[in-house]
Design an enzyme around this catalytic site. Structure first.
Site, mmCIF file in Angstrom:
data_model
loop_
_atom_site.group_PDB
_atom_site.id
_atom_site.type_symbol
_atom_site.label_atom_id
_atom_site.label_comp_id
_atom_site.label_asym_id
_atom_site.label_seq_id
_atom_site.Cartn_x
_atom_site.Cartn_y
_atom_site.Cartn_z
ATOM 1 N N HIS A 30 0.826 -1.216 0.000
ATOM 2 C CA HIS A 30 0.000 0.000 0.000
ATOM 3 C C HIS A 30 0.852 1.255 0.000
ATOM 4 O O HIS A 30 2.043 1.220 0.305
ATOM 5 C CB HIS A 30 -0.960 -0.001 1.198
ATOM 6 C CG HIS A 30 -0.310 0.109 2.544
ATOM 7 N ND1 HIS A 30 0.123 1.300 3.075
ATOM 8 C CD2 HIS A 30 -0.007 -0.839 3.473
ATOM 9 C CE1 HIS A 30 0.642 1.088 4.281
ATOM 10 N NE2 HIS A 30 0.585 -0.207 4.545
ATOM 11 N N CYS A 64 3.135 -4.743 6.716
ATOM 12 C CA CYS A 64 2.815 -4.549 5.306
ATOM 13 C C CYS A 64 4.060 -4.138 4.519
ATOM 14 O O CYS A 64 5.123 -3.908 5.082
ATOM 15 C CB CYS A 64 1.737 -3.478 5.153
ATOM 16 S SG CYS A 64 0.107 -3.997 5.738
#
Length: 171
Positions: A129, A145
């Protein structure tokens, strides 16, 4: 009809180099700098680690959102990130612009559970992301992440299909 050009594409995230590379037929198409987990590599629930191994892009989220759109729980909030918003919420783990939600393929490594408990990449909400452009790249700072520059994740998002292989390696 399946697009044959996407079938031979894959992403490789290299933790040692802090890079994400797209390959097509084993040829480098594009490479980006990223930031993986500050807690290192691992797949256990609540570890804050980046999981290793074979994954796929399970879901693409946010394709119609503007750059720096803020997501909470994979839903756009309507906010657009800027330095002022960052100062108002200094503890927030910003998820911006686009989300590529990963799902593990290896039972007991990054899918399902093992002797230590849940190790499921998808259930841990591990994404590729966007992050604020003020955040450092090329060094591990995320909560598990894979963070990218907003312009980079938008560019990558357009080249990726759901089901595309993603392999996360140590080096």
């Amino acid at each position: 009809m399946t697009n044959n050009k996407t079938l031979d594409k894959q992403l490789v995230i290299n933790i040692a180099e802090q890079t994400l590379t797209m390959y097509q037929q084993q040829t480098v198409v594009v490479q980006y700098v990223v930031s993986t987990a500050k807690n290192g590599m691992g797949s256990q629930q609540d570890s804050g680690c980046t999981p290793l191994g074979k994954h796929v892009v399970a879901e693409k989220i946010g394709g119609s959102e503007p750059m720096n759109a803020v997501f909470v729980g994979r839903v756009p909030t309507g906010e657009i990130y800027d330095a002022n918003l960052g100062e108002l919420h200094p503890k927030r783990d910003w998820i911006l612009s686009r989300i590529l939600w990963l799902s593990g393929l290896e039972e007991g490594l990054n899918k399902g559970s093992n002797s230590q408990g849940s190790c499921d990449t998808y259930q841990r909400y591990i994404y590729i992301h966007g992050t604020p452009d003020s955040e450092p790249m090329s060094a591990p700072y995320s909560h598990g992440c894979v963070r990218m520059r907003n312009q980079d994740i938008i560019e990558l998002f357009e080249q990726v299909e759901e089901g595309m292989p993603v392999t996360i390696v140590v080096d």
